[in-house]
Design an enzyme around this catalytic site. Structure first.
Site, PDB file in Angstrom:
ATOM      1  N   PRO A   1       0.824  -1.209   0.000  1.00 13.49           N
ATOM      2  CA  PRO A   1       0.000   0.000   0.000  1.00 13.49           C
ATOM      3  C   PRO A   1       0.864   1.267   0.000  1.00 13.49           C
ATOM      4  O   PRO A   1       1.882   1.327   0.678  1.00 13.49           O
ATOM      5  CB  PRO A   1      -0.796  -0.114   1.307  1.00 13.49           C
ATOM      6  CG  PRO A   1      -0.761  -1.554   1.659  1.00 13.49           C
ATOM      7  CD  PRO A   1       0.549  -2.067   1.155  1.00 13.49           C
TER       8      PRO A   1
ATOM      9  N   LYS B   1       4.488   5.223   4.884  1.00 11.69           N
ATOM     10  CA  LYS B   1       3.827   3.917   4.869  1.00 11.69           C
ATOM     11  C   LYS B   1       3.733   3.309   6.265  1.00 11.69           C
ATOM     12  O   LYS B   1       3.466   2.111   6.404  1.00 11.69           O
ATOM     13  CB  LYS B   1       4.568   2.982   3.912  1.00 11.69           C
ATOM     14  CG  LYS B   1       4.588   3.496   2.469  1.00 11.69           C
ATOM     15  CD  LYS B   1       5.333   2.567   1.535  1.00 11.69           C
ATOM     16  CE  LYS B   1       5.367   3.132   0.130  1.00 11.69           C
ATOM     17  NZ  LYS B   1       6.045   2.222  -0.818  1.00 11.69           N
TER      18      LYS B   1
ATOM     19  N   ARG C   1      14.132   9.320  10.456  1.00  8.05           N
ATOM     20  CA  ARG C   1      14.719   8.622   9.310  1.00  8.05           C
ATOM     21  C   ARG C   1      13.834   8.673   8.065  1.00  8.05           C
ATOM     22  O   ARG C   1      14.235   8.210   6.998  1.00  8.05           O
ATOM     23  CB  ARG C   1      15.029   7.172   9.669  1.00  8.05           C
ATOM     24  CG  ARG C   1      13.855   6.255   9.907  1.00  8.05           C
ATOM     25  CD  ARG C   1      14.356   4.849  10.219  1.00  8.05           C
ATOM     26  NE  ARG C   1      13.318   3.927  10.605  1.00  8.05           N
ATOM     27  CZ  ARG C   1      12.562   3.238   9.754  1.00  8.05           C
ATOM     28  NH1 ARG C   1      12.732   3.390   8.454  1.00  8.05           N
ATOM     29  NH2 ARG C   1      11.642   2.396  10.200  1.00  8.05           N
TER      30      ARG C   1
END
Length: 268
Positions: A2, A52, A121
């Site tokens: 996704p 994500k 990050r």
């Protein structure tokens, strides 16, 4: 896997389902049993999507971190949950709703330091109000790597996957192989704006649509796209088919370990 618009939709859905509620957590599969035991009885304060990654923030000072990866999926509903079927990593229930998680790449508890490290990050998420596109561009402009591979790097742009990257580069007329250091500010600014708007539309619709109105099937008379990913696109997974704008055959090549799609005429 996704892309970011799906994770932002899930964050909003989970907030509506469980926000302010005390949850009961179980791991029918057993792989998250210790984490589920710590979550049981906690109240969900807020959900968050970053790229994500999905985050559930609880009042016990811990955060549920989920990365769906290639195979992860949620299922849920109202009232009493059904008997668990298959490999349910996590089940959340409240007085109002239930939610099952299967097959994620990551399902773990984070402390505040872990959450800060995750955010540090990741690159700019086009769907977040705190996104820093200038920081992303600074990394792109310093690199000799292809712009497609840079946009797919989650430490540079968080949330954009292969579909959005192929499509936004087509719409910008930029070939995916162009080195990042050759992308000038006049190209980056509209590219970022377009990516942000396409992903916001993805949140609203629940699917990826990138084709402008004048190229839609109902306008051109072409057959609608039939694909498990859904949505109308210009080049993604259309290798060998005619470009919707100029009829040139869409190209495909491996780029940084991923299939990349583009129109040689529209993206010279």
């Amino acid at each position: 896997m996704p892309e970011g618009h799906t994770i932002h939709r899930l964050a909003a859905e989970h907030q509506a389902m469980f926000g302010g509620d005390k949850v009961t957590a179980l791991s029918p599969q057993g792989r998250f049993a210790a984490g589920a035991a710590r979550l049981s009885g906690a109240t969900l304060q807020e959900t968050e999507a970053y790229g994500k990654h999905l985050l559930h923030h609880y009042d016990i000072g811990e955060t549920l971190h989920v990365h769906l990866g290639l195979y992860g999926a949620f299922a849920g509903g109202e009232g009493e949950p059904p008997v668990p079927v298959g490999q349910v990593r996590l089940r959340l229930t409240s007085d109002r709703h239930w939610l099952d998680l299967r097959g994620p790449t990551a399902c773990e508890l984070f402390n505040p330091t872990d959450v800060d490290a995750l955010r540090a990050r990741l690159g700019a998420d086009p769907l977040r109000d705190d996104a820093d596109p200038a920081g992303s561009y600074a990394k792109i402009r310093r690199s000799a790597k292809s712009v497609a591979s840079l946009l797919l790097d989650q430490s540079i742009v968080a949330g954009a996957g292969l579909v959005y990257v192929c499509e936004v580069l087509f719409r910008a007329g930029i070939p995916p192989t162009r080195p990042g250091r050759e992308i000038d500010p006049a190209q980056w600014e509209p590219l970022w704006t377009d990516l942000r708007e396409l992903m916001r539309e993805g949140v609203r619709r629940g699917r990826i649509d990138t084709v402008r109105d004048q190229h839609l099937p109902e306008v051109t008379g072409r057959p609608p796209r039939v694909d498990r990913h859904g949505g109308e696109v210009y080049v993604y997974r259309r290798a060998g088919q005619p470009c919707l704008v100029c009829s040139t055959e869409v190209s495909r090549a491996d780029l940084a370990g991923r299939n990349s799609y583009w129109c040689p005429a529209c993206q010279p």
